[in-house]
Design a protein around this motif. Structure first.
Motif, PDB file in Angstrom:
ATOM      1  N   GLY A  55     -32.553  16.675 -21.499  1.00 12.50           N
ATOM      2  CA  GLY A  55     -32.130  15.344 -21.875  1.00 12.50           C
ATOM      3  C   GLY A  55     -31.398  14.599 -20.775  1.00 12.50           C
ATOM      4  O   GLY A  55     -31.182  13.396 -20.891  1.00 12.50           O
ATOM      5  N   GLU A  58     -33.931  12.184 -19.065  1.00 11.62           N
ATOM      6  CA  GLU A  58     -34.215  11.044 -19.924  1.00 11.62           C
ATOM      7  C   GLU A  58     -33.026  10.097 -19.992  1.00 11.62           C
ATOM      8  O   GLU A  58     -33.174   8.886 -20.022  1.00 11.62           O
ATOM      9  N   HIS A  59     -31.824  10.670 -20.012  1.00 13.78           N
ATOM     10  CA  HIS A  59     -30.619   9.846 -20.062  1.00 13.78           C
ATOM     11  C   HIS A  59     -30.463   9.041 -18.774  1.00 13.78           C
ATOM     12  O   HIS A  59     -30.067   7.869 -18.807  1.00 13.78           O
ATOM     13  N   ARG A  70     -34.919   3.442 -27.350  1.00 11.62           N
ATOM     14  CA  ARG A  70     -34.644   4.736 -26.721  1.00 11.62           C
ATOM     15  C   ARG A  70     -35.965   5.419 -26.408  1.00 11.62           C
ATOM     16  O   ARG A  70     -36.859   5.490 -27.249  1.00 11.62           O
ATOM     17  N   GLU A  72     -38.017   8.738 -25.506  1.00 14.45           N
ATOM     18  CA  GLU A  72     -38.040  10.198 -25.524  1.00 14.45           C
ATOM     19  C   GLU A  72     -39.223  10.648 -24.669  1.00 14.45           C
ATOM     20  O   GLU A  72     -40.370  10.469 -25.039  1.00 14.45           O
TER      21      GLU A  72
END
Length: 108
Positions: A55, A58-59, A70, A72
């Motif tokens: 993550g 992705e962040h 958002r 994913e």
């Protein structure tokens, strides 16, 4: 018969071969090796961070804007759209480099 004398020797009479190494070359080689090891260490730390903290990538790819949806992104998607174009670009530049080297070698 005519005796031809050249002003310079075609083959030098004495050939001196230096067996001593300069200290500067050794120190620069050591500095370069340390720099390369440091780059590998930093790369391994970044890969370790990305593997053990899912993550994070992705962040980092997302902005701080709350109005955007958002995203994913899975590992396969990031590989297809990140690693594959990078490798294809490197291969393309390598082919261009080989073509230039081949052309330079055979035409000059």
């Amino acid at each position: 018969m005519t005796d031809i004398t050249l002003s310079k020797h075609v083959v030098p009479a004495t050939i001196t071969v230096s067996t001593t190494k300069t200290g500067g070359a050794t120190l620069s080689n050591i500095a370069y090796a340390v720099f390369i090891l440091f780059c590998f260490w930093v790369g391994s730390q970044i890969l370790n961070l990305l593997v053990h903290a899912p993550g994070v990538l992705e962040h980092l790819a997302q902005g701080n804007d709350a109005t955007r949806p958002r995203i994913e992104m899975g590992l396969a998607v990031s590989t297809v759209f990140g690693l594959v174009p990078f490798l294809l670009g490197c291969m393309f530049l390598g082919v261009i480099g080989l073509a230039v080297k081949y052309r330079h070698r055979h035409y000059y």
